[in-house]
Design a protein around this motif. Structure first.
Motif, PDB file in Angstrom:
ATOM      1  N   ILE A 418      43.416  42.018  30.428  1.00 59.07           N
ATOM      2  CA  ILE A 418      43.408  42.830  31.651  1.00 59.07           C
ATOM      3  C   ILE A 418      42.412  43.974  31.399  1.00 59.07           C
ATOM      4  CG2 ILE A 418      44.798  44.334  33.165  1.00 59.07           C
ATOM      5  CD1 ILE A 418      46.556  41.745  31.121  1.00 59.07           C
ATOM      6  N   SER A 422      40.017  44.500  36.567  1.00 56.94           N
ATOM      7  CA  SER A 422      41.246  43.877  37.089  1.00 56.94           C
ATOM      8  C   SER A 422      41.917  44.763  38.138  1.00 56.94           C
ATOM      9  CB  SER A 422      42.253  43.624  35.959  1.00 56.94           C
ATOM     10  OG  SER A 422      41.664  42.891  34.924  1.00 56.94           O
ATOM     11  N   HIS A 426      41.825  42.402  41.093  1.00 56.63           N
ATOM     12  CA  HIS A 426      43.130  41.743  40.918  1.00 56.63           C
ATOM     13  C   HIS A 426      42.983  40.372  40.262  1.00 56.63           C
ATOM     14  CE1 HIS A 426      44.843  44.982  43.211  1.00 56.63           C
ATOM     15  NE2 HIS A 426      43.910  44.777  44.139  1.00 56.63           N
ATOM     16  N   VAL A 428      42.112  38.464  36.174  1.00 59.18           N
ATOM     17  CA  VAL A 428      42.146  38.692  34.727  1.00 59.18           C
ATOM     18  C   VAL A 428      41.277  37.639  34.038  1.00 59.18           C
ATOM     19  CG1 VAL A 428      44.449  39.743  34.668  1.00 59.18           C
ATOM     20  CG2 VAL A 428      44.220  37.250  34.563  1.00 59.18           C
ATOM     21  N   ARG A 440      37.724  33.614  34.773  1.00 56.99           N
ATOM     22  CA  ARG A 440      38.254  34.746  35.547  1.00 56.99           C
ATOM     23  C   ARG A 440      39.230  34.162  36.563  1.00 56.99           C
ATOM     24  NH1 ARG A 440      38.440  40.075  34.209  1.00 56.99           N
ATOM     25  NH2 ARG A 440      38.780  41.279  36.099  1.00 56.99           N
ATOM     26  N   ILE A 443      45.147  37.130  39.715  1.00 49.66           N
ATOM     27  CA  ILE A 443      46.524  37.229  39.219  1.00 49.66           C
ATOM     28  C   ILE A 443      47.475  36.359  40.051  1.00 49.66           C
ATOM     29  CG2 ILE A 443      48.466  38.843  38.866  1.00 49.66           C
ATOM     30  CD1 ILE A 443      46.350  40.976  38.138  1.00 49.66           C
TER      31      ILE A 443
END
Ligand code: ATP
Length: 454
Positions: A418, A422, A426, A428, A440, A443
């Motif tokens: 994270i 992030s 949004h 990670v 990538r 979330i």
């Protein structure tokens, strides 16, 4: 086959918390080992997967958890009191003890397993075999492999009992109970996982041969006429399982025992051998035990242990038995040897354990790039999502490079990082242990992403 040394495995186990020397702060106890946080999880994963494969997902199998301490008559009936012995010789100077057959094999290459005491003595004389320290040896004598203890508080009322040397006998002793309550019909099997104890003369090679270990055993009851068919099926089933948990199948082979090497109860035994760093050794056993055990327990207990065939005019008979037997600790060691790897990365050596994702002690590591509170909070949300489905570990210590290294060494297949981006996107970064490739992932899509992976 990769070159793996025991020294590296033992060292990794100690430094990363898989296996510690037993009673270490008191100077240890020879050949005893304690499983640390990662070792106990790995062991549990092996046992759970075995149970799922051979018990839960089959209609012809049921489980049992018998007591370690049993009525000593069990061990008289099973033949252990009389025959569970190994030939022992002692160094006349140091009093160190050795398995006579192992020593002969090491020095001469002659397979001396199953030979009588007289034959062993003759071989020792003929080849002038000395102890590894170069001293004279005593004549071979039998040494009981069973640990004895006693039950009862008052000295005079004490009863000699044994710590079980195998889990199998609890299964035979409960055959009637299980048959009546489970309503299974032949062919069917009873499985058990539990501790066994053997007073081995020459324990060693880390967790390979210890005095206390765990077994996963199956007694599979069949009609006598069908034993070979079931023997073959179990051979295939155990190999398939070994492959599925990540054993290096190039190191695996079979050993069909010659008649003189068979145990007192067995008509055929095929061991699975594994090429450990210290040589080719038994990993698992499998024996056709005929109706020997049920027959013995029927005789000694006076209880009828017959099976009634509902499809054949209620014919009554003692079923025959195929016994696939697995050592948990040896499986774990074989897995470590199979999965251990080293790679050169940017002039550095990267050590990793390539555990399959379902066996790895930690499946996903959650790693915030720094200890900044906003990253910690975001990481906690991610941890909550993944730990509800997979074995996850949170780590915010040290640099990210060192944390990746540690996760590689303990065999974690995926690391989630994270970072400051992030907080805005949004998403990670997910790093793959084996390829070190990074994805990538939003979330919100993490669960779907990992469901595709596991
Ligand atoms: P070995 O020939 O190596 O002594 P065994 O033939 O006596 O083994 P079995 O009686 O067939 O072993 O036991 C079944 C399994 O239990 C073995 O295949 C092994 O995985 C495990 N096992 C047996 N003895 C030990 C021990 N002392 N330490 C750890 N595991 C063991």
């Amino acid at each position: 086959m990769k070159d793996v040394s025991m020294e590296k495995i033992v060292n990794l186990c100690k430094t990363r918390g898989f296996v510690f020397p037993g009673s270490e702060i008191y100077g240890g106890l020879a050949n005893s080992w304690d499983y640390g946080p990662l070792g106990v999880q790995l062991k549990r994963n092996i046992k759970d997967d075995w149970w799922k494969t051979f018990v839960e997902s089959r209609q012809d199998m049921v489980g049992l958890d018998g007591a370690i301490l049993m009525n000593p008559k069990v061990w008289e009936a099973s033949g252990h009191v009389e025959t569970f012995n190994d030939p022992l010789v002692e160094d006349k100077e140091t009093n160190k003890r050795y398995r006579a057959d192992h020593l002969i094999e090491e020095v001469t290459g002659i397979d001396a397993d199953g030979k009588s005491l007289e034959e062993l003595e003759a071989l020792i004389k003929e080849h002038d075999i000395k102890s590894p320290d170069g001293n004279e040896l005593t004549a071979p004598r039998q040494f009981s492999g069973m640990f004895e203890t006693s039950a009862g508080a008052a000295e005079e009322g004490k009863q000699k009992i044994y710590l079980r040397p195998e889990t199998a006998q609890a299964i035979f002793v409960n055959f009637k109970n299980v048959l009546e309550t489970s309503r299974k019909r032949l062919p069917f099997g009873i499985a058990q996982i539990g501790k066994a104890f053997r007073n081995e003369i020459t324990p060693g090679n880390f967790i390979f041969r210890t005095l206390e270990f765990e077994q996963m055993e199956i007694e599979y009851f069949v009609e006598e006429a069908q034993w070979e068919e079931h023997f073959d099926k179990w051979e295939a089933a155990r190999m398939a399982w070994g492959k599925s948990i990540g054993l290096d199948m190039d190191r695996v082979s079979g050993d069909d025992h010659a008649p003189e090497k068979l145990s007192h109860y067995s008509k055929k035994t095929v061991d699975v051998m594994f090429d450990f760093p210290f040589g080719r050794q038994e990993l698992w056993g499998m024996a056709y035990r005929t109706d020997f055990d049920l027959h013995q327990h029927q005789e000694h207990s006076g209880q009828k242990l017959l099976y009634t065939d509902p499809n054949d005019n209620h014919r009554k008979f003692l079923p025959h038995v195929i016994e696939p037997s697995f050592g948990v600790d040896r499986t774990l060691l074989a897995l470590l040897v199979s999965c251990y790897d080293e790679e050169e990365v940017d002039g550095d050596t990267r050590t990793l354990l390539r555990f399959p994702a379902h066996i790895a002690p930690v499946q996903v590591a959650v790693l915030p790039l720094s200890k900044k509170p906003e990253l910690q909070q975001a990481s906690e949300r991610v941890l909550k999502i993944v730990s509800s489905k997979w074995r996850a570990e949170y780590d915010e210590t040290q640099s990210i490079g060192k944390r990746y290294r540690r996760q590689d060494e303990i065999g974690t297949p995926y690391c989630i990082t994270i970072d400051f981006d992030s907080l805005d996107d949004h998403a990670v970064t997910v790093r793959d242990r084996d390829t070190m490739k990074q994805d990538r992932v939003p979330i919100d899509e993490l669960v779907a992403y990992f469901e595709g992976k596991f």
